[in-house]
Design an enzyme around this catalytic site. Structure first.
Site, PDB file in Angstrom:
ATOM      1  N   GLN A  34       0.827  -1.204   0.000  1.00  0.00           N
ATOM      2  CA  GLN A  34       0.000   0.000   0.000  1.00  0.00           C
ATOM      3  C   GLN A  34       0.865   1.258   0.000  1.00  0.00           C
ATOM      4  OE1 GLN A  34      -2.239  -0.577   3.632  1.00  0.00           O
ATOM      5  NE2 GLN A  34      -0.379  -1.257   4.660  1.00  0.00           N
ATOM      6  N   GLU A  89       0.644   0.742  13.377  1.00  0.00           N
ATOM      7  CA  GLU A  89       1.082   2.076  13.791  1.00  0.00           C
ATOM      8  C   GLU A  89       1.578   2.105  15.230  1.00  0.00           C
ATOM      9  OE1 GLU A  89      -2.172   5.078  14.988  1.00  0.00           O
ATOM     10  OE2 GLU A  89      -3.129   3.819  13.477  1.00  0.00           O
ATOM     11  N   ASP A 109       1.669  -7.683  12.171  1.00  0.00           N
ATOM     12  CA  ASP A 109       1.213  -6.845  11.057  1.00  0.00           C
ATOM     13  C   ASP A 109       1.970  -7.277   9.812  1.00  0.00           C
ATOM     14  OD1 ASP A 109      -0.333  -3.901  10.835  1.00  0.00           O
ATOM     15  OD2 ASP A 109       1.100  -4.316   9.229  1.00  0.00           O
ATOM     16  N   ASP A 140       1.544 -12.621   8.228  1.00  0.00           N
ATOM     17  CA  ASP A 140       0.102 -12.731   8.159  1.00  0.00           C
ATOM     18  C   ASP A 140      -0.451 -13.025   9.554  1.00  0.00           C
ATOM     19  OD1 ASP A 140      -2.218 -15.090   7.765  1.00  0.00           O
ATOM     20  OD2 ASP A 140      -2.501 -13.281   6.574  1.00  0.00           O
ATOM     21  N   ALA A 141      -1.415 -12.221  10.008  1.00  0.00           N
ATOM     22  CA  ALA A 141      -1.918 -12.348  11.373  1.00  0.00           C
ATOM     23  C   ALA A 141      -2.579 -13.698  11.620  1.00  0.00           C
ATOM     24  CB  ALA A 141      -2.908 -11.217  11.665  1.00  0.00           C
ATOM     25  N   ASP A 158      -7.268  -5.267  15.231  1.00  0.00           N
ATOM     26  CA  ASP A 158      -7.093  -3.881  14.786  1.00  0.00           C
ATOM     27  C   ASP A 158      -6.715  -3.923  13.308  1.00  0.00           C
ATOM     28  OD1 ASP A 158      -6.863  -1.162  14.724  1.00  0.00           O
ATOM     29  OD2 ASP A 158      -4.893  -1.086  15.672  1.00  0.00           O
TER      30      ASP A 158
END
Length: 314
Positions: A34, A89, A109, A140-141, A158
């Site tokens: 992203q 974050e 994350d 990968d969570a 989250d």
């Protein structure tokens, strides 16, 4: 003719957009997943954008993260181990690590660029990234939760919103809750997830469906919501108890006592006992939408929220 100004324009639905003045672009980069940007805005201070969409804002991110984290941890009798899905974050980990009882916090994350970027540029989260109780895993969570050693007292979702074409919608499904989340909770464990827009006009996009899907897996599910100015809407969370005997804390005084005991030296800016009871007192129209919801979130039958961000000069 005056000089042009840069505005961030976000499309909330097909026929609705809103925009905010961008005073400065502090950083612009790209990961393999992203676009990652940090901008200085007029109304909300520093704003983190992923693919042009607002993720958090300096002015009110504490509201989102206090609502996401503390209700679950305060309702658990003694939370020692916490697993965070997403949260790159660092703000979710920051709030978790305020709790003295927490001995282990695993945050997974998929985007290393976001984690590194936020550790460097979001000063409020610097200490959290350096806390020895935090285990940061870039992966990968779902894969990491499935193979994680042992179980967890609290699991926090989250994750990015379930957007069409994105991978995260699979982590809002009945199958994931049944086969992964429920099995990785310790006895009496609690799961909480961000659940998208929850206003009277937007709650049925995904919020009510996530609630109904969780209720098909867990014996007790408590929805709550709060307005977030930078999201231009109310935002929703759903908290699921693994034990049918678990109950929502009764009084504001009881909640305040737990906050004082467990977060000594870490004052919360937004949440206290009265506030928590307030955000769980959902308006009549949204309660009716939750009660009427029949959609079960599955991989083959998902729901998505709308919205893209785009910077325009006007």
């Amino acid at each position: 003719m005056g000089s042009k100004r840069l505005w961030l324009e976000e499309e909330l639905q097909d026929d609705l957009k809103w925009s905010m003045l961008t005073r400065d672009i502090l950083h612009a980069g790209k990961s393999k997943f992203q676009d990652v940007e940090l901008i200085e805005t007029g109304p909300f201070g520093k704003v983190l954008l992923l693919d042009g969409k607002v993720q958090s804002a300096e002015a009110d991110e504490h509201v989102y993260h206090e609502c996401l984290v503390h209700p679950a941890l305060l309702h658990h009798p003694n939370p020692k181990s916490v697993f965070i899905m997403g949260g790159g974050e660092g703000s979710t980990a920051r709030e978790v690590l305020r709790h003295k009882s927490v001995e282990r916090c695993v945050m997974v994350d998929i985007d290393e660029v976001v984690c590194s970027f936020c550790e460097k540029h979001l000063e409020a989260n610097t200490e959290a990234f350096k806390d020895p109780r935090l285990e940061l895993i870039i992966d990968d969570a779902r894969a990491q939760l499935e193979k994680a050693e042992g179980t967890f007292d609290v699991i926090i979702g989250d994750l990015a919103d379930p957007v069409f074409g994105g991978p995260c919608y699979q982590l809002y499904t009945q199958e994931f809750y049944q086969t992964v989340v429920a099995k990785k909770l310790s006895p009496g464990g609690i799961f909480v997830t961000q659940s998208g827009p929850a206003g009277v006009l937007s709650a049925t996009q995904v919020y009510t469906a996530i609630n109904h899907t969780l209720a098909s897996v867990f014996p007790v599910v408590t929805p709550f919501l709060q307005h977030l100015p930078s999201f231009a809407d109310c935002w929703g969370w759903n908290m699921a108890f693994s034990d049918s005997k678990q109950q929502v804390l009764g009084s504001a005084e009881e909640i305040d006592a737990r906050i004082a005991e467990r977060l000594a030296g870490h004052d919360l800016k937004f949440l206290d006992g009265t506030t928590l009871r307030g955000i769980m007192s959902i308006n009549k129209q949204t309660r009716a939408a939750i009660a009427a919801e029949t959609h079960i979130y599955t991989v083959d039958n998902p729901k998505f929220i709308h919205g893209d961000g785009i910077k325009t000069l006007v």
